[in-house]
Design a protein around this motif. Structure first.
Motif, PDB file in Angstrom:
ATOM      1  N   ASP A  35       0.862  -1.184   0.000  1.00  0.00           N
ATOM      2  CA  ASP A  35       0.000   0.000   0.000  1.00  0.00           C
ATOM      3  C   ASP A  35       0.899   1.235   0.000  1.00  0.00           C
ATOM      4  O   ASP A  35       1.576   1.524   0.989  1.00  0.00           O
ATOM      5  CB  ASP A  35      -0.912  -0.016   1.221  1.00  0.00           C
ATOM      6  N   VAL A  36       0.900   1.947  -1.115  1.00  0.00           N
ATOM      7  CA  VAL A  36       1.775   3.115  -1.284  1.00  0.00           C
ATOM      8  C   VAL A  36       1.387   4.229  -0.321  1.00  0.00           C
ATOM      9  O   VAL A  36       2.256   4.912   0.225  1.00  0.00           O
ATOM     10  CB  VAL A  36       1.715   3.617  -2.751  1.00  0.00           C
ATOM     11  N   ASP A  37       0.095   4.415  -0.084  1.00  0.00           N
ATOM     12  CA  ASP A  37      -0.368   5.516   0.774  1.00  0.00           C
ATOM     13  C   ASP A  37       0.108   5.363   2.214  1.00  0.00           C
ATOM     14  O   ASP A  37       0.516   6.339   2.847  1.00  0.00           O
ATOM     15  CB  ASP A  37      -1.893   5.606   0.757  1.00  0.00           C
ATOM     16  N   THR A  38       0.057   4.158   2.744  1.00  0.00           N
ATOM     17  CA  THR A  38       0.442   3.950   4.147  1.00  0.00           C
ATOM     18  C   THR A  38       1.859   3.401   4.288  1.00  0.00           C
ATOM     19  O   THR A  38       2.325   3.185   5.405  1.00  0.00           O
ATOM     20  CB  THR A  38      -0.534   2.983   4.834  1.00  0.00           C
ATOM     21  N   HIS A  39       2.518   3.119   3.154  1.00  0.00           N
ATOM     22  CA  HIS A  39       3.868   2.561   3.149  1.00  0.00           C
ATOM     23  C   HIS A  39       3.935   1.274   3.977  1.00  0.00           C
ATOM     24  O   HIS A  39       4.813   1.105   4.836  1.00  0.00           O
ATOM     25  CB  HIS A  39       4.902   3.570   3.663  1.00  0.00           C
ATOM     26  N   SER A  40       2.982   0.386   3.724  1.00  0.00           N
ATOM     27  CA  SER A  40       2.968  -0.877   4.460  1.00  0.00           C
ATOM     28  C   SER A  40       2.580  -2.013   3.522  1.00  0.00           C
ATOM     29  O   SER A  40       1.973  -1.808   2.469  1.00  0.00           O
ATOM     30  CB  SER A  40       1.984  -0.803   5.629  1.00  0.00           C
ATOM     31  N   PHE A  41       2.956  -3.212   3.941  1.00  0.00           N
ATOM     32  CA  PHE A  41       2.596  -4.404   3.185  1.00  0.00           C
ATOM     33  C   PHE A  41       1.295  -4.964   3.732  1.00  0.00           C
ATOM     34  O   PHE A  41       1.126  -5.085   4.944  1.00  0.00           O
ATOM     35  CB  PHE A  41       3.694  -5.463   3.283  1.00  0.00           C
ATOM     36  N   LEU A  42       0.376  -5.289   2.844  1.00  0.00           N
ATOM     37  CA  LEU A  42      -0.871  -5.937   3.233  1.00  0.00           C
ATOM     38  C   LEU A  42      -0.719  -7.424   2.957  1.00  0.00           C
ATOM     39  O   LEU A  42      -0.368  -7.818   1.841  1.00  0.00           O
ATOM     40  CB  LEU A  42      -2.048  -5.356   2.439  1.00  0.00           C
ATOM     41  N   PRO A  43      -0.965  -8.262   3.947  1.00  0.00           N
ATOM     42  CA  PRO A  43      -0.761  -9.701   3.758  1.00  0.00           C
ATOM     43  C   PRO A  43      -1.815 -10.298   2.823  1.00  0.00           C
ATOM     44  O   PRO A  43      -2.868  -9.700   2.601  1.00  0.00           O
ATOM     45  CB  PRO A  43      -0.905 -10.257   5.177  1.00  0.00           C
ATOM     46  N   PRO A  44      -1.536 -11.481   2.298  1.00  0.00           N
ATOM     47  CA  PRO A  44      -2.550 -12.170   1.500  1.00  0.00           C
ATOM     48  C   PRO A  44      -3.787 -12.404   2.363  1.00  0.00           C
ATOM     49  O   PRO A  44      -3.686 -12.575   3.582  1.00  0.00           O
ATOM     50  CB  PRO A  44      -1.907 -13.495   1.125  1.00  0.00           C
TER      51      PRO A  44
END
Length: 91
Positions: A35-44
């Motif tokens: 997620d570019v907006d929050t600079h985090s990875f979203l898990p499957p």
């Protein structure tokens, strides 16, 4: 007999669960992403989806017959009662 319990259990081990007169529940997988907006990875993740077409309803009948230790006709009868109850509530 708690058909919802058996539905949840069946979805744990099967990708799709078809119910005559109702439709098919299936698991839909979403890949992990950044997620570019929050600079985090979203898990499957996996979400539950529903379609009105009925796919392989015999599998759910057999699953209930095996897990609830009842015969095929009794499982089918309980599923039909569940479907009738759902239709009544929707009407």
């Amino acid at each position: 007999m708690d058909i919802l319990f058996h539905l949840r259990e069946s979805l744990q081990s099967h990708k799709t669960v078809g119910i005559d007169g109702l439709g098919t529940f299936y698991k839909k997988k979403s890949p992990g992403k950044y997620d570019v907006d929050t600079h985090s990875f979203l898990p499957p993740s996996t979400i539950l989806d529903f379609g009105v077409e009925v796919n392989e309803p015999e599998n759910f009948i057999n699953f209930i017959a095996e897990t609830a230790n009842v015969d095929h006709d009794a499982a089918k009868f309980q599923i039909n009662k569940f479907v009738e109850k759902i239709h009544t509530q929707l009407n």
